[in-house]
Write a protein that holds these residues in place. Structure first.
Motif, PDB file in Angstrom:
ATOM      1  N   GLU A 142      -7.049  19.300  -0.507  1.00 39.01           N
ATOM      2  CA  GLU A 142      -8.310  19.975  -0.212  1.00 39.01           C
ATOM      3  C   GLU A 142      -9.457  19.508  -1.106  1.00 39.01           C
ATOM      4  O   GLU A 142     -10.623  19.669  -0.764  1.00 39.01           O
ATOM      5  N   LYS A 143      -9.146  18.873  -2.236  1.00 37.33           N
ATOM      6  CA  LYS A 143     -10.172  18.347  -3.135  1.00 37.33           C
ATOM      7  C   LYS A 143     -10.428  16.852  -2.925  1.00 37.33           C
ATOM      8  O   LYS A 143     -11.231  16.265  -3.630  1.00 37.33           O
ATOM      9  N   GLY A 144      -9.688  16.245  -1.976  1.00 37.95           N
ATOM     10  CA  GLY A 144      -9.860  14.824  -1.701  1.00 37.95           C
ATOM     11  C   GLY A 144      -9.012  13.913  -2.577  1.00 37.95           C
ATOM     12  O   GLY A 144      -9.208  12.704  -2.581  1.00 37.95           O
ATOM     13  N   HIS A 145      -8.049  14.497  -3.317  1.00 33.88           N
ATOM     14  CA  HIS A 145      -7.171  13.722  -4.186  1.00 33.88           C
ATOM     15  C   HIS A 145      -5.850  13.442  -3.473  1.00 33.88           C
ATOM     16  O   HIS A 145      -5.347  14.277  -2.720  1.00 33.88           O
ATOM     17  N   VAL A 146      -5.271  12.283  -3.737  1.00 35.90           N
ATOM     18  CA  VAL A 146      -4.095  11.820  -2.989  1.00 35.90           C
ATOM     19  C   VAL A 146      -2.814  12.522  -3.422  1.00 35.90           C
ATOM     20  O   VAL A 146      -2.516  12.642  -4.608  1.00 35.90           O
ATOM     21  N   ILE A 147      -2.050  12.937  -2.410  1.00 38.37           N
ATOM     22  CA  ILE A 147      -0.677  13.427  -2.555  1.00 38.37           C
ATOM     23  C   ILE A 147       0.199  12.366  -1.897  1.00 38.37           C
ATOM     24  O   ILE A 147      -0.012  12.000  -0.737  1.00 38.37           O
ATOM     25  N   LEU A 148       1.181  11.838  -2.627  1.00 33.54           N
ATOM     26  CA  LEU A 148       2.003  10.742  -2.136  1.00 33.54           C
ATOM     27  C   LEU A 148       2.877  11.148  -0.948  1.00 33.54           C
ATOM     28  O   LEU A 148       3.397  12.271  -0.904  1.00 33.54           O
ATOM     29  N   SER A 149       3.069  10.201  -0.028  1.00 33.58           N
ATOM     30  CA  SER A 149       4.016  10.376   1.075  1.00 33.58           C
ATOM     31  C   SER A 149       5.403  10.033   0.554  1.00 33.58           C
ATOM     32  O   SER A 149       5.593   9.000  -0.077  1.00 33.58           O
ATOM     33  N   THR A 150       6.359  10.886   0.854  1.00 31.31           N
ATOM     34  CA  THR A 150       7.711  10.679   0.364  1.00 31.31           C
ATOM     35  C   THR A 150       8.705  11.272   1.364  1.00 31.31           C
ATOM     36  O   THR A 150       8.312  11.747   2.430  1.00 31.31           O
ATOM     37  N   ALA A 151       9.978  11.250   1.021  1.00 29.06           N
ATOM     38  CA  ALA A 151      11.029  11.819   1.873  1.00 29.06           C
ATOM     39  C   ALA A 151      11.614  13.049   1.184  1.00 29.06           C
ATOM     40  O   ALA A 151      11.609  13.135  -0.049  1.00 29.06           O
ATOM     41  N   ASP A 152      12.101  13.991   1.971  1.00 27.68           N
ATOM     42  CA  ASP A 152      12.712  15.195   1.412  1.00 27.68           C
ATOM     43  C   ASP A 152      13.970  14.880   0.613  1.00 27.68           C
ATOM     44  O   ASP A 152      14.251  15.519  -0.393  1.00 27.68           O
TER      45      ASP A 152
ATOM     46  N   LEU B 145       0.857  -1.181   0.000  1.00 30.29           N
ATOM     47  CA  LEU B 145       0.000   0.000   0.000  1.00 30.29           C
ATOM     48  C   LEU B 145       0.894   1.231   0.000  1.00 30.29           C
ATOM     49  O   LEU B 145       1.691   1.427   0.929  1.00 30.29           O
ATOM     50  N   ILE B 146       0.781   2.028  -1.038  1.00 32.87           N
ATOM     51  CA  ILE B 146       1.530   3.279  -1.104  1.00 32.87           C
ATOM     52  C   ILE B 146       0.731   4.329  -0.336  1.00 32.87           C
ATOM     53  O   ILE B 146      -0.458   4.496  -0.560  1.00 32.87           O
ATOM     54  N   THR B 147       1.392   5.016   0.580  1.00 31.48           N
ATOM     55  CA  THR B 147       0.695   5.950   1.457  1.00 31.48           C
ATOM     56  C   THR B 147       0.632   7.355   0.863  1.00 31.48           C
ATOM     57  O   THR B 147       1.422   7.721  -0.010  1.00 31.48           O
ATOM     58  N   GLY B 148      -0.332   8.115   1.354  1.00 31.13           N
ATOM     59  CA  GLY B 148      -0.491   9.490   0.911  1.00 31.13           C
ATOM     60  C   GLY B 148      -1.496  10.228   1.770  1.00 31.13           C
ATOM     61  O   GLY B 148      -2.093   9.653   2.689  1.00 31.13           O
ATOM     62  N   PHE B 149      -1.677  11.481   1.452  1.00 27.99           N
ATOM     63  CA  PHE B 149      -2.609  12.350   2.153  1.00 27.99           C
ATOM     64  C   PHE B 149      -3.570  12.934   1.141  1.00 27.99           C
ATOM     65  O   PHE B 149      -3.195  13.197  -0.003  1.00 27.99           O
ATOM     66  N   LYS B 150      -4.804  13.193   1.545  1.00 23.25           N
ATOM     67  CA  LYS B 150      -5.769  13.831   0.652  1.00 23.25           C
ATOM     68  C   LYS B 150      -5.579  15.340   0.686  1.00 23.25           C
ATOM     69  O   LYS B 150      -5.409  15.932   1.755  1.00 23.25           O
TER      70      LYS B 150
END
Length: 111
Positions: A91-101, A84-89
């Motif tokens: 403001e429109k409910g669309h996923v932004i991927l979790s990553t490292a700087d 499962l690739i993680t992410g955050f929604k």
């Protein structure tokens, strides 16, 4: 919000990997991509991700993402998603991927 013990968190195997291949997932009910993620010592794993609103296929190759690696595989249409690739929604409910700087070795554990 429900609280958990640290030991519960430790049960999750969260690792970073690099997307090495992406293609449109034609048979998915909701728009998605089929991804292959290089997780270092764990190997290359497949995942389905509903990230078509914020990402183009061409931009995904080489992107590092944080994955849950110890969920049971899940069949989605004719495809087996292994991580499962993680992410955050956004403001429109669309996923932004979790990553490292910064780039880190594939397969590194989140702690």
């Amino acid at each position: 919000m429900q609280t958990i013990d640290f030991s519960d968190f430790q049960k999750l195997e969260l690792r970073i990997g690099t997307i090495i291949h992406a293609e449109t997932f034609e048979k998915a009910r909701k728009p998605a991509f089929k991804l292959q993620v290089d997780l270092g010592e764990i190997g290359i794993k497949n995942s389905s991700a509903q990230i078509t609103e914020n990402y183009d296929i061409e931009d995904l190759k080489g992107k590092q993402v944080i994955c849950v690696c110890n969920f049971a595989p899940k069949q989605i249409a004719n495809f087996i998603s292994e991580v499962l690739i993680t992410g955050f929604k956004d403001e429109k409910g669309h996923v932004i991927l979790s990553t490292a700087d910064n780039k880190v070795p594939n397969g590194s554990l989140l702690f």
